[in-house]
Design a protein around this motif. Structure first.
Motif, mmCIF file in Angstrom:
data_model
loop_
_atom_site.group_PDB
_atom_site.id
_atom_site.type_symbol
_atom_site.label_atom_id
_atom_site.label_comp_id
_atom_site.label_asym_id
_atom_site.label_seq_id
_atom_site.Cartn_x
_atom_site.Cartn_y
_atom_site.Cartn_z
ATOM 1 N N ALA A 1 0.828 -1.206 0.000
ATOM 2 C CA ALA A 1 0.000 0.000 0.000
ATOM 3 C C ALA A 1 0.864 1.259 0.000
ATOM 4 N N VAL A 2 1.958 1.246 0.756
ATOM 5 C CA VAL A 2 2.860 2.397 0.794
ATOM 6 C C VAL A 2 3.495 2.622 -0.575
ATOM 7 N N ALA A 3 3.853 1.551 -1.272
ATOM 8 C CA ALA A 3 4.451 1.682 -2.602
ATOM 9 C C ALA A 3 3.499 2.375 -3.567
ATOM 10 N N ILE A 4 2.221 2.048 -3.487
ATOM 11 C CA ILE A 4 1.237 2.683 -4.372
ATOM 12 C C ILE A 4 0.980 4.122 -3.946
ATOM 13 N N ILE A 5 0.824 4.333 -2.639
ATOM 14 C CA ILE A 5 0.489 5.671 -2.140
ATOM 15 C C ILE A 5 1.620 6.653 -2.403
ATOM 16 N N GLN A 6 2.853 6.230 -2.172
ATOM 17 C CA GLN A 6 3.983 7.141 -2.367
ATOM 18 C C GLN A 6 4.151 7.533 -3.827
ATOM 19 N N SER A 7 3.972 6.595 -4.736
ATOM 20 C CA SER A 7 4.070 6.944 -6.153
ATOM 21 C C SER A 7 2.961 7.911 -6.550
ATOM 22 N N TYR A 8 1.778 7.744 -5.975
ATOM 23 C CA TYR A 8 0.665 8.652 -6.279
ATOM 24 C C TYR A 8 0.906 10.033 -5.669
ATOM 25 N N VAL A 9 1.419 10.069 -4.448
ATOM 26 C CA VAL A 9 1.654 11.354 -3.778
ATOM 27 C C VAL A 9 2.733 12.151 -4.499
ATOM 28 N N ILE A 10 3.825 11.491 -4.881
ATOM 29 C CA ILE A 10 4.898 12.184 -5.587
ATOM 30 C C ILE A 10 4.394 12.754 -6.908
ATOM 31 N N THR A 11 3.575 11.992 -7.608
ATOM 32 C CA THR A 11 3.065 12.454 -8.893
ATOM 33 C C THR A 11 2.076 13.607 -8.725
ATOM 34 N N ILE A 12 1.218 13.521 -7.723
ATOM 35 C CA ILE A 12 0.252 14.596 -7.480
ATOM 36 C C ILE A 12 0.967 15.885 -7.096
ATOM 37 N N LEU A 13 1.967 15.796 -6.226
ATOM 38 C CA LEU A 13 2.706 16.994 -5.831
ATOM 39 C C LEU A 13 3.454 17.595 -7.017
ATOM 40 N N SER A 14 4.008 16.754 -7.869
ATOM 41 C CA SER A 14 4.684 17.264 -9.064
ATOM 42 C C SER A 14 3.696 17.980 -9.979
ATOM 43 N N THR A 15 2.477 17.440 -10.078
ATOM 44 C CA THR A 15 1.454 18.103 -10.892
ATOM 45 C C THR A 15 1.062 19.455 -10.306
ATOM 46 N N LEU A 16 0.921 19.517 -8.992
ATOM 47 C CA LEU A 16 0.572 20.790 -8.352
ATOM 48 C C LEU A 16 1.698 21.807 -8.475
ATOM 49 N N TYR A 17 2.940 21.347 -8.414
ATOM 50 C CA TYR A 17 4.073 22.267 -8.586
ATOM 51 C C TYR A 17 4.111 22.832 -10.003
ATOM 52 N N SER A 18 3.710 22.017 -10.970
ATOM 53 C CA SER A 18 3.718 22.498 -12.355
ATOM 54 C C SER A 18 2.634 23.545 -12.591
ATOM 55 N N ASN A 19 1.577 23.539 -11.777
ATOM 56 C CA ASN A 19 0.509 24.516 -11.952
ATOM 57 C C ASN A 19 0.954 25.918 -11.582
ATOM 58 N N GLU A 20 1.932 26.025 -10.692
ATOM 59 C CA GLU A 20 2.341 27.336 -10.198
ATOM 60 C C GLU A 20 3.169 28.122 -11.201
ATOM 61 N N VAL A 21 3.603 27.493 -12.267
ATOM 62 C CA VAL A 21 4.410 28.200 -13.268
ATOM 63 C C VAL A 21 3.572 28.602 -14.473
ATOM 64 N N ASN A 22 2.273 28.336 -14.433
ATOM 65 C CA ASN A 22 1.383 28.653 -15.554
ATOM 66 C C ASN A 22 0.465 29.806 -15.178
#
Length: 224
Positions: free
Chosen positions: A203-224
């Motif tokens: 469960a941690v393996a799935i959650i961590q990959s999802y969290v890292i990807t979601i945070l990267s997506t949110l970080y990309s929103n701040e430059v647009n």
């Protein structure tokens, strides 16, 4: 018997003293379904369903105007997921438990976002550093705080992924090494607890990959 508990994270091997354990990163490519089958199997259909769900999720969170930008984050999700998942199997090296792997991923994405934002949307990046309604006397402090919080983002992503992978593997190793000194009844309890802990690590393996990807997506929103 291991001479050091952290030797399970050692990337080197005894074959010509070469770090060939890093080749386990490419094992995840074998999980990608082939698209040349005339009739797609269930695994291929499940892959498409997961990719479509992730695409809709990232498209809803992302404000990027470029078409297909969500597939970058989908690829990142599957890459981290496969490496986290394969690290739970015996004798397979966990590449995401090392700083050089996780930092390379997070730092590359962060630098890409920053370079794009400061070159294309320079005014927006300056405005983002000062929240609306900030008093004039607090503007220098807010700029400093925003700069520090922005700079440490790749490190926080790296530590979040690495620490979660290391913690679970160390706990499994510690419990497994104590099995030879236990009685029969305690050994049954240990095996049962190891199974539960292994399910938690899945469960941690799935959650961590999802969290890292979601945070990267949110970080990309701040430059647009």
């Amino acid at each position: 018997m291991m001479s050091n508990l952290f030797s399970i994270f050692d990337p080197s091997t005894n074959i010509f003293n070469l770090p060939i354990n890093w080749f386990s990163t490419f094992i995840g490519l074998l999980f990608i379904p082939y698209s040349f089958w005339f009739f797609p199997n269930r695994y291929f259909l499940m892959w498409n369903i997961i990719s479509l769900k992730l695409h809709n999720e990232f498209k809803m969170l992302s404000s990027n105007k470029f078409k297909g930008s969500t597939f970058i984050f989908i690829s990142l999700f599957f890459f981290i997921l496969f490496n986290n998942f394969l690290g739970l199997f015996p004798y397979i090296f966990t590449s995401t438990s090392h700083l050089n792997m996780s930092l390379s991923l997070s730092l590359t994405l962060w630098l890409s976002f920053m370079i794009y934002g400061w070159i294309i949307n320079t005014q927006h990046m300056f405005i983002h550093m000062i929240p609306q309604g900030t008093p004039n006397i607090l503007i220098p402090f807010m700029v400093l705080i925003e700069m520090i919080s922005n700079i440490i983002r790749p490190m926080t992503l790296t530590i979040r992924l690495t620490a979660n992978m290391i913690a679970g593997h160390l706990l499994l190793t510690l419990l497994g090494n104590s099995g030879s000194n236990l009685t029969y009844y305690l050994l049954i309890i240990l095996i049962f607890s190891q199974i539960l802990l292994l399910i938690l690590e899945f469960a941690v393996a799935i959650i961590q990959s999802y969290v890292i990807t979601i945070l990267s997506t949110l970080y990309s929103n701040e430059v647009n």
